[in-house]
Design a protein around this motif. Structure first.
Motif, PDB file in Angstrom:
ATOM      1  N   THR A 110      59.039  59.129 -18.641  1.00 47.89           N
ATOM      2  CA  THR A 110      58.918  60.413 -19.342  1.00 47.89           C
ATOM      3  C   THR A 110      60.133  61.281 -19.027  1.00 47.89           C
ATOM      4  O   THR A 110      60.845  61.034 -18.055  1.00 47.89           O
ATOM      5  CB  THR A 110      57.648  61.164 -18.908  1.00 47.89           C
ATOM      6  OG1 THR A 110      57.733  61.438 -17.500  1.00 47.89           O
ATOM      7  CG2 THR A 110      56.398  60.337 -19.186  1.00 47.89           C
TER       8      THR A 110
ATOM      9  N   SER B 103      42.031  55.819 -17.645  1.00 46.86           N
ATOM     10  CA  SER B 103      42.461  56.955 -18.444  1.00 46.86           C
ATOM     11  C   SER B 103      42.316  56.637 -19.935  1.00 46.86           C
ATOM     12  O   SER B 103      41.820  57.448 -20.702  1.00 46.86           O
ATOM     13  CB  SER B 103      43.919  57.247 -18.087  1.00 46.86           C
ATOM     14  OG  SER B 103      44.368  58.361 -18.755  1.00 46.86           O
TER      15      SER B 103
ATOM     16  N   GLU C  75      53.882  63.839 -12.891  1.00 41.89           N
ATOM     17  CA  GLU C  75      55.215  63.254 -13.093  1.00 41.89           C
ATOM     18  C   GLU C  75      56.153  63.522 -11.922  1.00 41.89           C
ATOM     19  O   GLU C  75      57.155  62.831 -11.747  1.00 41.89           O
ATOM     20  CB  GLU C  75      55.824  63.810 -14.392  1.00 41.89           C
ATOM     21  CG  GLU C  75      55.118  63.284 -15.628  1.00 41.89           C
ATOM     22  CD  GLU C  75      55.444  64.114 -16.865  1.00 41.89           C
ATOM     23  OE1 GLU C  75      54.817  65.184 -17.026  1.00 41.89           O
ATOM     24  OE2 GLU C  75      56.315  63.699 -17.643  1.00 41.89           O
TER      25      GLU C  75
ATOM     26  N   LEU D  94      49.934  53.578 -20.278  1.00 36.21           N
ATOM     27  CA  LEU D  94      48.482  53.446 -20.329  1.00 36.21           C
ATOM     28  C   LEU D  94      48.089  51.976 -20.427  1.00 36.21           C
ATOM     29  O   LEU D  94      48.830  51.151 -20.970  1.00 36.21           O
ATOM     30  CB  LEU D  94      47.921  54.215 -21.522  1.00 36.21           C
ATOM     31  CG  LEU D  94      48.181  55.730 -21.521  1.00 36.21           C
ATOM     32  CD1 LEU D  94      47.532  56.372 -22.744  1.00 36.21           C
ATOM     33  CD2 LEU D  94      47.672  56.382 -20.247  1.00 36.21           C
TER      34      LEU D  94
ATOM     35  N   THR E 129      49.184  53.674 -15.593  1.00 32.34           N
ATOM     36  CA  THR E 129      49.358  55.036 -15.066  1.00 32.34           C
ATOM     37  C   THR E 129      48.500  56.022 -15.858  1.00 32.34           C
ATOM     38  O   THR E 129      47.954  55.681 -16.908  1.00 32.34           O
ATOM     39  CB  THR E 129      50.819  55.522 -15.171  1.00 32.34           C
ATOM     40  OG1 THR E 129      51.109  55.830 -16.548  1.00 32.34           O
ATOM     41  CG2 THR E 129      51.811  54.494 -14.659  1.00 32.34           C
ATOM     42  N   GLN E 130      48.443  57.239 -15.339  1.00 29.16           N
ATOM     43  CA  GLN E 130      47.886  58.367 -16.098  1.00 29.16           C
ATOM     44  C   GLN E 130      48.886  58.726 -17.206  1.00 29.16           C
ATOM     45  O   GLN E 130      50.049  58.330 -17.152  1.00 29.16           O
ATOM     46  CB  GLN E 130      47.686  59.563 -15.153  1.00 29.16           C
ATOM     47  CG  GLN E 130      46.582  59.358 -14.115  1.00 29.16           C
ATOM     48  CD  GLN E 130      45.193  59.488 -14.728  1.00 29.16           C
ATOM     49  OE1 GLN E 130      44.985  60.217 -15.690  1.00 29.16           O
ATOM     50  NE2 GLN E 130      44.239  58.764 -14.167  1.00 29.16           N
ATOM     51  N   PRO E 131      48.451  59.523 -18.216  1.00 26.61           N
ATOM     52  CA  PRO E 131      49.383  59.912 -19.287  1.00 26.61           C
ATOM     53  C   PRO E 131      50.593  60.673 -18.751  1.00 26.61           C
ATOM     54  O   PRO E 131      51.709  60.530 -19.255  1.00 26.61           O
ATOM     55  CB  PRO E 131      48.534  60.819 -20.175  1.00 26.61           C
ATOM     56  CG  PRO E 131      47.112  60.476 -19.865  1.00 26.61           C
ATOM     57  CD  PRO E 131      47.080  59.999 -18.450  1.00 26.61           C
ATOM     58  N   THR E 132      50.401  61.487 -17.734  1.00 21.10           N
ATOM     59  CA  THR E 132      51.537  62.131 -17.068  1.00 21.10           C
ATOM     60  C   THR E 132      51.518  61.680 -15.610  1.00 21.10           C
ATOM     61  O   THR E 132      51.343  62.479 -14.693  1.00 21.10           O
ATOM     62  CB  THR E 132      51.465  63.675 -17.155  1.00 21.10           C
ATOM     63  OG1 THR E 132      50.183  64.091 -16.652  1.00 21.10           O
ATOM     64  CG2 THR E 132      51.620  64.167 -18.581  1.00 21.10           C
TER      65      THR E 132
ATOM     66  N   CYS F 146      54.445  57.224 -18.338  1.00 17.82           N
ATOM     67  CA  CYS F 146      53.225  57.123 -19.134  1.00 17.82           C
ATOM     68  C   CYS F 146      53.102  55.676 -19.589  1.00 17.82           C
ATOM     69  O   CYS F 146      53.805  55.233 -20.503  1.00 17.82           O
ATOM     70  CB  CYS F 146      53.287  58.061 -20.343  1.00 17.82           C
ATOM     71  SG  CYS F 146      51.873  57.830 -21.442  1.00 17.82           S
TER      72      CYS F 146
END
Ligand SMILES: [Zn+2]
Length: 410
Positions: free
Chosen positions: A24, A131, A384, A32, A86-89, A30
């Motif tokens: 990012t 997530s 992040e 997923l 990972t998480q979105p952020t 990010c």
């Protein structure tokens, strides 16, 4: 005798290379579960493992096992690993570190020409974050028999795509049965995701337990009415009730230190209008503690306090415990292996309880398991800005290597 060390630079470079997939703008990741980016991350891991001489097996939940044979390859393997999603952020380290530390252990064994008695495997567990496909840790859960396979494969994202379909699409619906084979031991290296190690200047967390959790949903119902003409004495204000309970939740947490956590993180007020007395409030409570007895005491306190507040204010209450995950005591021998390893390198260390859930929490139900924590900057994770020191990451990986050697050769 000089102890064998992992290659700090190679571990760091691998983390940075993996971090490019789904990078990012703010320096996070990010990636997923079961997206094209997750496929790219998996492909890279598999390529690296093949280059390190491993054979690859993939099970029906998409869990990946990269195996370095042992002298006696019929023995159950010592397995390391974590997750690549990972998480979105999210950051570059949560989960990814545990996977690539496993690979680095294998690469280091190769560098030094070490043969272990039992085979050693580096693993990737699908969809740990939950997530995209709730719940979290679903594939390690299927492996451990917490969920059945059909349940796991039918978990759907917001567009209605299931894990089963997405595993097929990205080519990671493997042929192997999920679980049903023994591990000699399982070790998960992970960033702490909290501030304790950094605050105390400790390099290694010897993870002895993971906290148990109880989640609740509470709805208080009073009476909506006009904020002007309704005298104070006649009110049945649901938000006043919720406020009193929130304060008591916090006190229950403070009363059960050092390890209790008690949080109200979500609240909805109806009708949420400035000149209407709130008629209904919905809120959640999250309790965590490593001791089942203390958690039960906290549960009892919450039930008593909520009932008393509801009665005092003339409110109706709907009280529901929606989830209970018992505390996980990790295997004492595996915990000792981690502590001995930290001591043998002279690393500063302390015993620590995991506040978050991890794949290791489920694997602990079917294999002797423990975890290695390393500090992360300012204790920040699922963010992040997540960061860690290359030397700490290498120290954790050295501990992992030593613990794995102890278990694989005994
Ligand atoms: Zn994680």
């Amino acid at each position: 005798m000089k102890k064998m060390n992992v290659n700090q630079q190679r571990l760091w470079d691998s983390l940075m290379d993996m971090g490019k997939i789904g990078a990012t703008e703010k320096g996070g990741v990010c990636r997923l579960a079961l997206t094209d980016l997750d496929k790219q991350g998996r492909d890279l891991f598999v390529r690296w493992c093949r280059e390190a001489g491993c054979s690859i097996r993939i099970d029906r939940m998409g869990n990946i096992f990269a195996r370095r044979p042992g002298q006696d390859d019929s023995l159950p393997p010592v397995v390391m690993g974590s997750h690549l999603d990972t998480q979105p952020t999210g950051g570059k380290f949560d989960g990814i570190y545990g996977v690539l530390a496993g690979l680095e252990v294998i690469r280091s064994l190769n560098d030094h020409g070490i043969e272990t008695r039992a085979p050693v495997e580096a693993s990737v567990w699908t969809n740990e974050e939950g997530s995209r496909f709730p719940p979290a840790m679903v594939a390690s859960g299927v492996f451990a028999g917490v969920f059945d396979l059909e349940y796991g494969l039918s978990r759907a994202d917001l567009d209605g795509k299931t894990m089963g379909e997405e595993l097929e699409r990205i080519g990671y619906a493997g042929p192997d049965e999920v679980g049903g084979r023994p591990f000699k031991a399982f070790f998960e290296a992970h960033i702490e995701q909290g501030p304790i190690l950094e605050d105390e200047g400790k390099q290694i967390g010897v993870v002895t337990d993971a906290q148990g959790q109880r989640w609740y949903e509470i709805t208080l119902t009073g009476q909506e009415s006009h904020a002007g003409p309704t005298p104070m004495a006649r009110r049945r204000d649901a938000l006043v009730g919720a406020a009193r309970i929130v304060d008591r939740v916090n006190r229950i947490g403070l009363d059960n230190q050092p390890n209790a956590c008690a949080t109200v993180g979500l609240m909805q007020v109806f009708p949420n209008s400035r000149n209407v007395i709130p008629g209904q409030v919905f809120f959640t409570v999250d309790f965590r503690h490593p001791d089942a007895g203390v958690l039960a005491k906290m549960d009892q306190a919450l039930r008593e306090v909520s009932a008393a507040v509801a009665e005092e204010l003339g409110l109706e209450m709907k009280f529901e415990q929606i989830w209970h995950s018992p505390p996980v005591p990790f295997d004492r021998d595996c915990v000792d292996s981690v502590r001995n390893a930290a001591e043998s390198f002279g690393y500063s260390h302390r015993d620590i309880v995991s506040g978050a859930g991890h794949d290791a929490c489920y694997i602990a139900r079917v294999a002797p398991t423990s975890m290695v924590f390393v500090p992360c900057e300012n204790g920040i994770s699922h963010n992040e800005a997540e960061n860690a020191d290359p030397a700490d990451l290498a120290a954790g990986c050295n501990v992992l290597l030593q613990a794995v050697l102890e278990r694989a050769n005994d």
